[in-house]
Design a protein around this motif. Structure first.
Motif, PDB file in Angstrom:
ATOM      1  N   UNK A  64       0.818  -1.196   0.000  1.00 41.04           N
ATOM      2  CA  UNK A  64       0.000   0.000   0.000  1.00 41.04           C
ATOM      3  C   UNK A  64       0.850   1.244   0.000  1.00 41.04           C
ATOM      4  N   UNK A  65       0.232   2.344   0.434  1.00 39.21           N
ATOM      5  CA  UNK A  65       0.913   3.638   0.522  1.00 39.21           C
ATOM      6  C   UNK A  65       1.118   3.964   2.003  1.00 39.21           C
ATOM      7  N   UNK A  66       2.329   3.791   2.518  1.00 43.14           N
ATOM      8  CA  UNK A  66       2.551   3.998   3.940  1.00 43.14           C
ATOM      9  C   UNK A  66       2.244   5.422   4.406  1.00 43.14           C
ATOM     10  N   UNK A  67       2.496   6.427   3.599  1.00 40.16           N
ATOM     11  CA  UNK A  67       2.239   7.799   4.033  1.00 40.16           C
ATOM     12  C   UNK A  67       0.744   8.128   4.069  1.00 40.16           C
ATOM     13  N   UNK A  68      -0.030   7.435   3.263  1.00 39.34           N
ATOM     14  CA  UNK A  68      -1.474   7.664   3.250  1.00 39.34           C
ATOM     15  C   UNK A  68      -2.205   6.668   4.152  1.00 39.34           C
ATOM     16  N   UNK A  69      -1.466   5.690   4.638  1.00 42.50           N
ATOM     17  CA  UNK A  69      -1.995   4.666   5.544  1.00 42.50           C
ATOM     18  C   UNK A  69      -3.156   3.876   4.937  1.00 42.50           C
ATOM     19  N   UNK A 102      -2.024  -2.413  -9.262  1.00 37.93           N
ATOM     20  CA  UNK A 102      -2.598  -1.139  -9.694  1.00 37.93           C
ATOM     21  C   UNK A 102      -2.183  -0.043  -8.721  1.00 37.93           C
ATOM     22  N   UNK A 103      -1.647   1.037  -9.281  1.00 36.58           N
ATOM     23  CA  UNK A 103      -1.271   2.214  -8.512  1.00 36.58           C
ATOM     24  C   UNK A 103      -2.237   3.329  -8.893  1.00 36.58           C
ATOM     25  N   UNK A 104      -3.077   3.753  -7.967  1.00 40.24           N
ATOM     26  CA  UNK A 104      -4.146   4.693  -8.282  1.00 40.24           C
ATOM     27  C   UNK A 104      -3.732   6.157  -8.212  1.00 40.24           C
ATOM     28  N   UNK A 130       4.650   3.852  -3.042  1.00 45.12           N
ATOM     29  CA  UNK A 130       3.934   2.599  -2.817  1.00 45.12           C
ATOM     30  C   UNK A 130       4.951   1.569  -2.344  1.00 45.12           C
ATOM     31  N   UNK A 131       4.504   0.633  -1.522  1.00 43.57           N
ATOM     32  CA  UNK A 131       5.350  -0.485  -1.112  1.00 43.57           C
ATOM     33  C   UNK A 131       4.634  -1.784  -1.446  1.00 43.57           C
ATOM     34  N   UNK A 132       5.399  -2.722  -1.974  1.00 46.13           N
ATOM     35  CA  UNK A 132       4.885  -4.066  -2.234  1.00 46.13           C
ATOM     36  C   UNK A 132       5.692  -5.037  -1.384  1.00 46.13           C
ATOM     37  N   UNK A 133       4.985  -5.795  -0.549  1.00 48.49           N
ATOM     38  CA  UNK A 133       5.591  -6.762   0.364  1.00 48.49           C
ATOM     39  C   UNK A 133       5.364  -8.158  -0.208  1.00 48.49           C
ATOM     40  N   UNK A 154       8.040   1.551  -4.741  1.00 50.77           N
ATOM     41  CA  UNK A 154       7.738   2.023  -6.091  1.00 50.77           C
ATOM     42  C   UNK A 154       7.297   3.474  -5.949  1.00 50.77           C
ATOM     43  N   UNK A 155       8.028   4.377  -6.577  1.00 47.36           N
ATOM     44  CA  UNK A 155       7.740   5.803  -6.477  1.00 47.36           C
ATOM     45  C   UNK A 155       7.187   6.294  -7.803  1.00 47.36           C
ATOM     46  N   UNK A 156       5.941   6.759  -7.784  1.00 45.60           N
ATOM     47  CA  UNK A 156       5.317   7.316  -8.991  1.00 45.60           C
ATOM     48  C   UNK A 156       5.327   8.825  -8.929  1.00 45.60           C
TER      49      UNK A 156
END
Length: 149
Positions: free
Chosen positions: A92-97, A121-123, A128-131, A147-149
């Protein structure tokens, strides 16, 4: 003349208030992190060093807002392809929780230690982090890709 100074002081006070509000919004808003090259590496050792994992988009380009497939390649430290691995994916997105908007799955083994991961999918832009939790004959281990978009 006195009323003119009241208007000037009111204007300065209003400008100061707006500047304070903008500063507070800017300082509290989430910002995309600046990551070093090693933090967005597409190839790295797993947490306990059992495997070397590489992760890349199947079409070579990261696309925002689209379902896409990625390739996860697993090798042992000696470079032997890892076959028959059980892989689970979260993130998910750790900064957006918040988590991922989809549930990516390892769908195909393509040979030479390469597994297709469908449903990525990156919205939105950001970090983003993928574990990946990996279980194979050599043991169980994990790896996280940024993954940085």
């Amino acid at each position: 003349m006195a009323s003119l100074w009241r208007y000037v002081l009111a204007g300065v006070g209003l400008a100061a208030l707006l500047a304070g509000i903008l500063a507070a919004v800017y300082l509290t808003a989430p910002h995309a992190p600046r990551l070093a090259g090693s933090e967005v590496a597409r190839s790295k050792k797993t947490t306990n060093g059992l495997f070397v994992a590489s992760f890349e988009p199947e079409r070579g380009v990261i696309r925002q807002g689209e379902l896409q497939s990625w390739l996860l390649t697993l090798k042992t430290g000696a470079g032997t392809p890892v076959e028959g691995a059980a892989i689970t994916i979260s993130g998910g997105m750790p900064q957006h929780r918040h988590g991922l908007p989809t549930s990516p799955q390892a769908t195909d083994y393509l040979g030479d230690g390469c597994y297709r991961i469908d449903g990525v999918k990156f919205t939105m832009s950001g970090l983003w982090q993928l574990h990946f939790a990996i279980s194979a004959a050599a043991g169980s281990d994990t790896v996280v890709f940024n993954v940085l978009l």
